[in-house]
Design an enzyme around this catalytic site. Structure first.
Site, short mmCIF file in Angstrom:
data_model
loop_
_atom_site.label_atom_id
_atom_site.label_comp_id
_atom_site.label_asym_id
_atom_site.label_seq_id
_atom_site.Cartn_x
_atom_site.Cartn_y
_atom_site.Cartn_z
N GLU A 161 0.86 -1.18 0.00
CA GLU A 161 0.00 0.00 0.00
C GLU A 161 0.89 1.23 0.00
O GLU A 161 1.96 1.25 0.61
CB GLU A 161 -0.91 0.01 1.23
CG GLU A 161 -1.99 -1.03 1.13
CD GLU A 161 -3.02 -0.90 2.24
OE1 GLU A 161 -3.41 0.22 2.61
OE2 GLU A 161 -3.45 -1.95 2.72
N LEU A 261 14.19 -2.92 8.52
CA LEU A 261 14.86 -2.93 9.83
C LEU A 261 14.63 -1.59 10.52
O LEU A 261 15.49 -1.09 11.24
CB LEU A 261 16.37 -3.18 9.66
CG LEU A 261 16.77 -4.61 9.36
CD1 LEU A 261 18.28 -4.72 9.20
CD2 LEU A 261 16.30 -5.58 10.46
N CYS A 271 -2.26 -6.78 5.95
CA CYS A 271 -1.56 -7.99 5.48
C CYS A 271 -0.74 -8.70 6.56
O CYS A 271 -1.05 -9.83 6.92
CB CYS A 271 -0.67 -7.64 4.31
SG CYS A 271 -1.56 -6.82 3.00
N LYS A 331 0.87 3.26 8.09
CA LYS A 331 2.17 3.74 7.60
C LYS A 331 1.87 4.97 6.75
O LYS A 331 0.70 5.28 6.50
CB LYS A 331 2.91 2.68 6.79
CG LYS A 331 2.19 2.24 5.53
CD LYS A 331 3.05 1.29 4.72
CE LYS A 331 2.38 0.97 3.39
NZ LYS A 331 3.16 0.10 2.54
C1 UGA Z 1 2.98 -5.87 2.83
C2 UGA Z 1 4.19 -6.39 2.05
O1 UGA Z 1 5.29 -5.47 2.17
C3 UGA Z 1 3.86 -6.56 0.56
O2 UGA Z 1 4.97 -7.14 -0.12
C4 UGA Z 1 2.66 -7.50 0.43
O3 UGA Z 1 2.26 -7.64 -0.92
C5 UGA Z 1 1.50 -6.91 1.21
O4 UGA Z 1 1.88 -6.76 2.60
C6 UGA Z 1 0.33 -7.88 1.10
O5 UGA Z 1 0.45 -9.01 1.56
O6 UGA Z 1 -0.66 -7.54 0.43
P1 UGA Z 1 1.86 -3.47 3.22
O7 UGA Z 1 1.02 -4.13 4.26
O8 UGA Z 1 1.21 -2.57 2.23
O9 UGA Z 1 2.67 -4.56 2.35
O10 UGA Z 1 2.91 -2.56 3.98
P2 UGA Z 1 4.47 -2.62 4.39
O11 UGA Z 1 5.15 -1.49 3.73
O12 UGA Z 1 5.06 -3.95 4.22
O13 UGA Z 1 4.36 -2.27 5.94
C7 UGA Z 1 3.68 -3.12 6.86
C8 UGA Z 1 3.85 -2.60 8.27
O14 UGA Z 1 5.19 -2.78 8.72
C9 UGA Z 1 3.57 -1.11 8.43
O15 UGA Z 1 2.87 -0.89 9.64
C10 UGA Z 1 4.95 -0.47 8.49
O16 UGA Z 1 4.98 0.75 9.16
C11 UGA Z 1 5.71 -1.56 9.24
N1 UGA Z 1 7.17 -1.51 9.01
C12 UGA Z 1 7.68 -1.74 7.79
C13 UGA Z 1 8.02 -1.25 10.09
O17 UGA Z 1 7.57 -1.04 11.24
N2 UGA Z 1 9.37 -1.25 9.89
C14 UGA Z 1 9.90 -1.47 8.66
O18 UGA Z 1 11.15 -1.47 8.54
C15 UGA Z 1 9.04 -1.72 7.58
#
Ligand code: UGA
Length: 441
Positions: A161, A261, A271, A331
């Site tokens: 997203e 990280l 997700c 996010k």
């Molecule tokens: C995630 C995956 O990254 C995608 O590859 C996948 O296709 C998708 O789920 C899905 O299954 O549909 P998304 O949920 O959009 O994507 O968001 P992310 O950017 O992965 O972030 C997920 C959560 O982790 C957020 O709350 C973000 O703030 C947190 N996050 C991410 C951290 O706390 N630290 C990080 O280093 C990265």
């Protein structure tokens, strides 16, 4: 090609628009007529960069929508199934009700009226074994075998997203899971038409591997986040440590890599929380304990409380105090608040009779549906922090990066700030009471 995409959530809609942009005719299907009315008005119903532009460009040209699945079943060369697999509130397992309904309808139509080869593509995240279960439904309902007049693939997506369109246009990998040659050949030709000029790796594998790749991918990324959050929580107890520096050092090791990280308040969204729980539940259902994945989930459940503890160390009696929260969405660059950490933190603070001010550039309307008049909403962050006793930064929106120490000092009643996203430089905040996740002086 005639393509239909069943399920107009952020994956289905973003993907449809990219296919339309590549010159295919795409029909999107959803049972939510309200959502479709909005799409017809070129309003995506969610905030996602580039989606509105593509809607304006392609709606009524290469892209249209319908609530009647029968409209698409006969004419589509490719049917992408993108319906939700929400967590069952009882045990966190993936709820497959919508998937089963869609496959029954597709199976019936294959029996009654289809002509030409049709390829059905599972895009939804489903536990291993589900696509084969759907194969049985298709074959039972249609009386025909997979590979004869229709094909079946499991083709997981990795788009995020906030960058869904870009991720769809430039995927790091295309995974194609098939169990027969006809299906493999049709879906391969389709993706060649989409990514003809780009050097995008394609992995051909079995359907079950494809299902498992998607869960393993999300669970690994979630584990990286819980790992660094665990280290960050440790750093908060050890003088002179900074998780950002530690993560940077880890990132230089090519065996680890720098992404995912970033310590924070825990992962949210539609997700990771759902898929991690579904994988735990799936493991249990086959008599296995996935201890590491369970620990990932456990760390994430506790992480919002760790953020609150950082605040409570500064303000011992919170009752009656005003706390401002900057950032609500799970996010930046999205208005999605599903499983957002902000929801858990607001609920906890409300239990303690705390007055809550919130700001978010795009997610306030969604939050109002959850908390109504229990909290105060601000469209300007400066007004949100005005006269507050403490402030927590929960989403890493770019506009918060430029908040200065003086902004806090001048506007807050007592400038106590918890940066749960590490977007402010702690050394510039020395003159106020500033705490950050994973940082100690
Ligand atoms: C995630 C995956 O990254 C995608 O590859 C996948 O296709 C998708 O789920 C899905 O299954 O549909 P998304 O949920 O959009 O994507 O968001 P992310 O950017 O992965 O972030 C997920 C959560 O982790 C957020 O709350 C973000 O703030 C947190 N996050 C991410 C951290 O706390 N630290 C990080 O280093 C990265």
């Amino acid at each position: 090609m005639n393509i239909s995409v069943i399920g107009m959530g952020f994956v289905g809609l973003s993907m449809s628009l990219v296919f339309a942009d590549k010159g295919h005719r795409v029909l999107g299907v959803d049972i939510d007529t309200n959502k479709l009315d909005n799409i017809r008005k070129k309003n995506a119903t969610f905030f996602e960069p580039h989606v509105t532009n593509l809607l304006e460009k392609h709606f009524e040209n290469n892209f249209n929508v319908t609530s009647n699945i029968d409209d698409v079943l006969r004419t589509s060369d490719f049917l992408f199934v993108c319906v939700g697999t929400p967590s069952d509130p009882k045990d966190g397992s993936a709820d497959l009700t919508a998937i089963k309904n869609v496959f029954r309808l597709i199976g019936k139509s294959l029996n009654s009226k289809s002509d030409g080869f049709q390829t059905i593509i599972m895009k939804s995240t489903v536990p291993p074994g589900t696509t084969n279960m759907m194969k049985e439904i298709l074959e039972q309902e249609s009386g025909k075998l997979v590979g004869s007049v229709f094909g079946l693939c499991m083709n997981p997506e990795f788009l995020k997203e906030g960058s869904a369109v870009n991720d769809m246009q430039n995927p790091h990998l295309v995974v194609i899971g098939t169990n027969d040659e006809s299906s493999k050949s049709h879906i391969s030709k389709f993706y060649e038409s989409i990514y003809s000029n780009e050097n995008i790796p394609v992995l051909h594998t079995s359907v079950s591997n494809s299902e498992m790749i998607k869960y393993a991918n999300n669970a690994f990324l979630a584990t990286k986040i819980s790992f660094i959050n665990d280290i960050a929580n440790l750093c908060n107890e050890i003088p002179n440590t900074d998780v950002e520096i530690i993560a940077k050092a880890l990132g230089y090791d090519p065996r680890i890599g720098p992404l995912f990280l970033k310590a924070g308040p825990g992962y949210g969204g539609s997700c990771f929380p759902k898929d991690v729980q579904a994988l735990i539940n799936f493991s249990k259902s086959i008599g296995h304990t996935s201890s590491l994945i369970e620990a990932t989930h456990e760390v994430n459940q506790k992480q919002p409380l760790m953020i609150l503890q950082l605040l409570k160390k500064k303000i011992s009696n919170l009752s009656g105090k005003t706390i401002s929260i900057l950032g609500i969405s799970f996010k930046k660059n999205t208005d999605d608040i599903r499983e957002a950490v902000s929801l858990k933190i607001i609920k906890e603070l409300l239990n303690e009779q705390i007055i809550i001010n919130v700001h978010d550039p795009v997610a306030l309307e969604n939050l109002k549906q959850v908390f109504n008049d229990k909290i105060n909403y601000f469209s300007d962050w400066k007004e949100c922090i005005q006269n507050s006793d403490g402030c927590i930064i929960l989403t890493e929106w770019d506009e918060y990066k430029n908040i200065s120490v003086n902004d806090f000092a001048k506007n807050m009643k007592t400038p106590i700030v918890v940066d749960a996203r590490r977007i402010l430089e702690p050394t510039k905040m020395n003159s106020i009471d500033f705490t950050a996740i994973g940082f100690t002086k």
